[in-house]
Design a protein around this motif. Structure first.
Motif, short mmCIF file in Angstrom:
data_model
loop_
_atom_site.label_atom_id
_atom_site.label_comp_id
_atom_site.label_asym_id
_atom_site.label_seq_id
_atom_site.Cartn_x
_atom_site.Cartn_y
_atom_site.Cartn_z
N GLU A 221 -4.30 5.46 2.23
CA GLU A 221 -3.44 4.36 1.79
C GLU A 221 -4.11 3.68 0.62
O GLU A 221 -5.24 3.18 0.74
CB GLU A 221 -3.26 3.35 2.94
CG GLU A 221 -2.38 3.90 4.06
CD GLU A 221 -1.98 2.79 5.01
OE1 GLU A 221 -1.24 1.88 4.59
OE2 GLU A 221 -2.44 2.81 6.16
N CYS B 245 -6.34 -5.63 2.85
CA CYS B 245 -6.12 -4.36 3.58
C CYS B 245 -5.99 -4.55 5.07
O CYS B 245 -5.62 -3.61 5.78
CB CYS B 245 -7.21 -3.35 3.26
SG CYS B 245 -8.66 -3.47 4.28
N GLN C 52 -10.54 7.33 3.16
CA GLN C 52 -10.05 5.95 3.10
C GLN C 52 -11.19 4.98 2.87
O GLN C 52 -11.12 4.09 2.02
CB GLN C 52 -9.32 5.61 4.42
CG GLN C 52 -8.67 4.24 4.43
CD GLN C 52 -7.45 4.19 3.52
OE1 GLN C 52 -6.63 5.10 3.55
NE2 GLN C 52 -7.35 3.16 2.71
N MET D 178 0.84 -1.21 0.00
CA MET D 178 0.00 0.00 0.00
C MET D 178 0.87 1.24 0.00
O MET D 178 1.95 1.26 0.57
CB MET D 178 -0.92 0.01 1.22
CG MET D 178 -2.01 -1.04 1.14
SD MET D 178 -3.12 -1.03 2.56
CE MET D 178 -4.49 -0.06 1.94
N THR E 235 -3.38 -5.21 -7.48
CA THR E 235 -4.14 -5.80 -6.36
C THR E 235 -5.63 -5.53 -6.54
O THR E 235 -6.46 -6.43 -6.34
CB THR E 235 -3.66 -5.18 -5.03
OG1 THR E 235 -2.24 -5.37 -4.95
CG2 THR E 235 -4.34 -5.80 -3.83
N PHE F 176 -4.01 0.88 -2.70
CA PHE F 176 -3.40 -0.38 -3.17
C PHE F 176 -2.70 -0.14 -4.49
O PHE F 176 -2.99 0.83 -5.19
CB PHE F 176 -4.48 -1.44 -3.39
CG PHE F 176 -5.34 -1.67 -2.20
CD1 PHE F 176 -4.85 -2.37 -1.10
CD2 PHE F 176 -6.64 -1.21 -2.16
CE1 PHE F 176 -5.64 -2.60 0.00
CE2 PHE F 176 -7.44 -1.43 -1.05
CZ PHE F 176 -6.95 -2.12 0.03
N GLU G 236 -12.16 2.54 -0.28
CA GLU G 236 -12.29 1.09 -0.11
C GLU G 236 -13.71 0.60 -0.40
O GLU G 236 -13.91 -0.51 -0.91
CB GLU G 236 -11.80 0.68 1.28
CG GLU G 236 -10.28 0.86 1.35
CD GLU G 236 -9.67 0.69 2.74
OE1 GLU G 236 -8.44 0.62 2.81
OE2 GLU G 236 -10.41 0.66 3.74
N LYS H 34 -8.24 -4.78 7.21
CA LYS H 34 -9.36 -4.23 7.97
C LYS H 34 -10.64 -4.86 7.44
O LYS H 34 -10.84 -4.93 6.24
CB LYS H 34 -9.37 -2.72 7.74
CG LYS H 34 -10.50 -1.95 8.34
CD LYS H 34 -10.21 -0.45 8.16
CE LYS H 34 -11.46 0.34 7.91
NZ LYS H 34 -11.18 1.65 7.32
#
Lengths: 391, 318
Positions: A179, A246, A140, A1, A185, A181, A144, A248
């Motif tokens: 952050e 990730c 973020q 990342m 990915t 990728f 995502e 998370k």
């Protein structure tokens, strides 16, 4: 990342760059504008394969997106506020046609009076449109959510479009460290898209959008409801799979310091971040406060919430939209419905932040103070409170 | 160009058994359009008579890929399909030799009125698509309400002939002129009665690179109030009276075609507009002596528009 300084809109545009949709059709509206401008830069620099269709209106943007998706393309659009209201008719057609469109909605108050700042009245106006609605706390999460939304929408059991909601200006224009990728990915995670019965399969012609009368309409609506129901587990599965890249996990909601909490706030979007700050401060003073940050408003996780809210002493539901004439805001009525039969926990509603009215830490703290009083007295004085308004 | 005998032997792409009224002009237009190219075609259609009667679930009359989205967005929808085609082809996700044409259709309500913006946008953006308006001069699907294409004096359910109002008060919008003003490569006006003229225009529309617009007169026996077997005659009379001119505009150059080209050379052959109107129940009240001035006014406007078209033909070719 890789860590990058980005606004929420830039982060979403970056996700779109990595997803590389076949077609994006959009029309400018504040505060969505900087998102599409950034994406237009990617198109102009040949960084995506996307055909960008800059339409005459949001109505045409959604119409062209429906056409592109039915044709067999991975298709996206993006909008805010009145733009979403203007495309509303086709928002329903997109979902009932079971087209896996992904649409960032940069939340802004609906006119009137005209206002460009954040509230959730736009997304809430489309809450019965049959779209999955994911809310984001920050840039973020918006980034995502965008990546996961592609997989959720395209899942064969779901085939339902997804709105990725992010708070106008607060997230869309606030600069954060995000952050990201590497693109490989993301590409691997989303996979290639194989459309079902696309229009461009000209050797096997399909009719889209037929007249559906009393003899079939209801069955098709029932199937659509089933697609949304099936998305519940799909969202969780994809959230878990996402954790592998990730670290998370994404679920229907996130609990923050709720293990021993007595007073809990339930909220959508960026206000969850402010609430976390208040919780940290109040916890240092010994207060047992916590947060439930809802991510999926549609499908609404009634069962899951009913399973956990009962353990708290008082709950405040914060709504950044009014449902005029109803008992409180749209989030409140959903939560009350989820808690049907569980009367042990007092649940109250706060309408806040309409038209971008600032919500500060002191406001959130006052909500927790109200909850402690309710717990202490056992009495609810105001079921619905208008937070931060001049009466 | 194949002959009409050869053309009608081509496979039909709109199957019989649809629920359009006997005598409807719209399916004649559809046959002419789909006979004008042998390429694969993806069709989009606005909400309206043509759409509801050909796609009543679980049936479809369309043997080609077909999409109906809503009333006002046929052009925007097909622009998205066409954009997808370009994108997928560019990326090699569709075979490079796969040639597909794109057709968007709407009635006059879906074109002149509610879909005007969507159409304007799609044409301005230069999509390689053909838009065809089948103009029957009112909202026939919802029960003959006036549209901006309805002729002056026509009685409709929202512009009825009464004691103080004699049908629609306004002259129709010159929609074809609006599309010419978009400076797209090809614009034409056709009529279902002149089969080969219409097919030639649709053929050209499909062949140009970029957007093309064709406005085709498609009479409606229910709305115009004439017996269904007279549809072709009603269309012909509209052209012979110069209410509806047959012409095309190719890269800015106007050219009269069919009967209109002949009438320009023999103006004494132009029939009075009343010859057309008196055959239709929607103009019945115009035969009353009290409406004689209104008939004169309509005739003068038809003449003015025809004369103006002749000037444009001359100016664009000089």
């Amino acid at each position: 990342m890789t860590r990058k300084s980005m606004t929420g809109n830039e982060a979403v545009a970056y996700a779109m760059l990595q997803v590389n949709p076949d077609v994006v059709a959009a029309y400018p509206i504040t505060p969505q504008t900087s998102l599409m401008q950034k994406f237009a830069d990617y198109v102009a620099d040949g960084m995506v394969d996307t055909e960008l269709v800059t339409t005459d209106s949001e109505h045409s943007a959604m119409s062209a997106t429906v056409g592109a998706s039915a044709a067999g393309a991975r298709a996206m659009t993006a909008t805010s506020s009145n733009g979403l209201a203007y495309m509303w008719e086709i928002v329903y057609i997109a979902s009932s046609t079971r087209l896996p469109i992904v649409m960032p909605v940069v939340n802004r108050a609906l006119s009137g009076p005209i206002n460009i700042h954040c509230d959730h009245s736009d997304a809430m106006g489309a809450r019965d449109s049959g779209w999955i609605q994911l809310f984001s706390e920050n840039a973020q999460e918006a980034y995502e959510n965008m990546i996961q939304a592609v997989r959720i929408a395209e899942h064969p059991d779901v085939l339902t479009p997804v709105m990725v909601c992010l708070d106008g200006f607060i997230i869309s224009h606030g600069m954060e460290t995000v952050e990201v990728f590497d693109t490989e990915t993301v590409k691997k995670f989303i996979g290639t898209y194989t459309p079902q019965n696309p229009l461009l399969d000209v050797d096997n012609p399909t009719t889209y959008g037929p007249l559906d009368l009393f003899d079939y309409y209801y069955e098709h609506k029932r199937q659509q409801i089933e697609g949304m129901e099936k998305s519940r587990d799909v969202i969780l599965d994809i959230g878990r799979e996402f954790a592998s890249i990730c670290g998370k996990t994404y679920g229907h909601f996130e609990e923050y310091k709720t293990d021993d909490a007595e007073s809990v706030i339930l909220v959508l979007g960026s206000t969850a971040g402010t609430t976390k700050g208040v919780i940290d401060k109040m916890r240092a003073q010994g207060e047992k406060v916590g947060l439930i940050k809802l991510r999926t408003f549609r499908p609404f996780p009634h069962q899951e919430l009913a399973g956990i809210l009962g353990k708290f002493k008082a709950v405040a539901v914060l709504d950044r939209a009014a449902s005029i004439g109803s008992l409180g805001g749209p989030l409140f009525t959903e939560v009350r419905c989820a808690m049907l039969g569980q009367d042990s926990v007092p649940i109250v509603n706060y309408i806040y932040g309409l038209g971008g009215r600032n919500i500060g830490m002191a406001d959130i703290e006052s909500v927790y103070q109200d909850l402690s009083e309710i717990t202490a007295s056992g009495q609810v004085k105001n079921l619905v409170t208008y937070l931060g308004v001049r009466e | 160009m194949p002959t009409i005998k050869e053309i009608v032997k081509q496979p039909e792409r709109l199957a019989p058994g649809h629920r359009l009224c006997a005598g409807c002009g719209a399916p004649i237009a559809v046959r002419q359009i789909l006979h004008a190219t042998t390429d694969k075609v993806v069709v989009g259609c606005a909400t309206g008579c043509l759409e509801v009667t050909t796609t009543t679930y679980p049936f479809t009359a369309w043997k080609v890929p077909f999409i109906h989205n809503a009333f006002e967005n046929s052009a925007a929808t097909v622009s998205g399909v066409e954009a997808a085609y370009r994108s997928l082809k560019k990326q090699g996700k569709l075979p490079a030799d796969k040639k597909i044409k794109f057709l968007a259709m709407g009635g006059d309500g879906g074109t002149y009125d509610i879909g005007f913006q969507s159409l304007s946008g799609a044409m301005e953006r230069g999509h390689n698509m053909v838009y065809v308006c089948y103009d029957n001069g009112a909202y026939m699907n919802t029960g003959i309400q006036r549209s901006s294409a309805t002729p002056k004096g026509a009685s409709t359910t929202t512009s009825p002939a009464g004691t103080v109002q004699q049908g629609k008060k306004e002259f129709p919008k010159n929609m074809t002129a609006c599309m010419i003003a978009h400076d797209i490569p090809y614009v034409a006006q056709a009529s279902i009665h002149n089969y080969m003229d219409a097919i030639k225009k649709f053929e050209k529309a499909f062949l140009v690179e970029g957007p093309a617009f064709v406005n085709i007169l498609a009479p409606c026996p229910r709305g115009w109030r004439y017996p269904g077997e007279k549809t072709v005659e009603m269309a012909r009379l509209a052209v012979e009276s110069c209410f509806w001119a047959l012409f095309e505009v190719e890269n800015g150059k106007y050219r009269l075609t069919g009967e209109s080209a002949r009438l320009a050379k023999n103006p004494d052959k132009i029939r009075p507009v009343m010859d057309w109107m008196q055959e239709q129940g929607r103009f019945r009240h115009l035969k009353l002596p009290k409406n004689a001035d209104l008939v004169v006014e309509i005739q003068e406007e038809v003449k003015r528009r025809w004369q103006w078209l002749l000037k444009l033909v001359e100016a664009s070719n000089s």
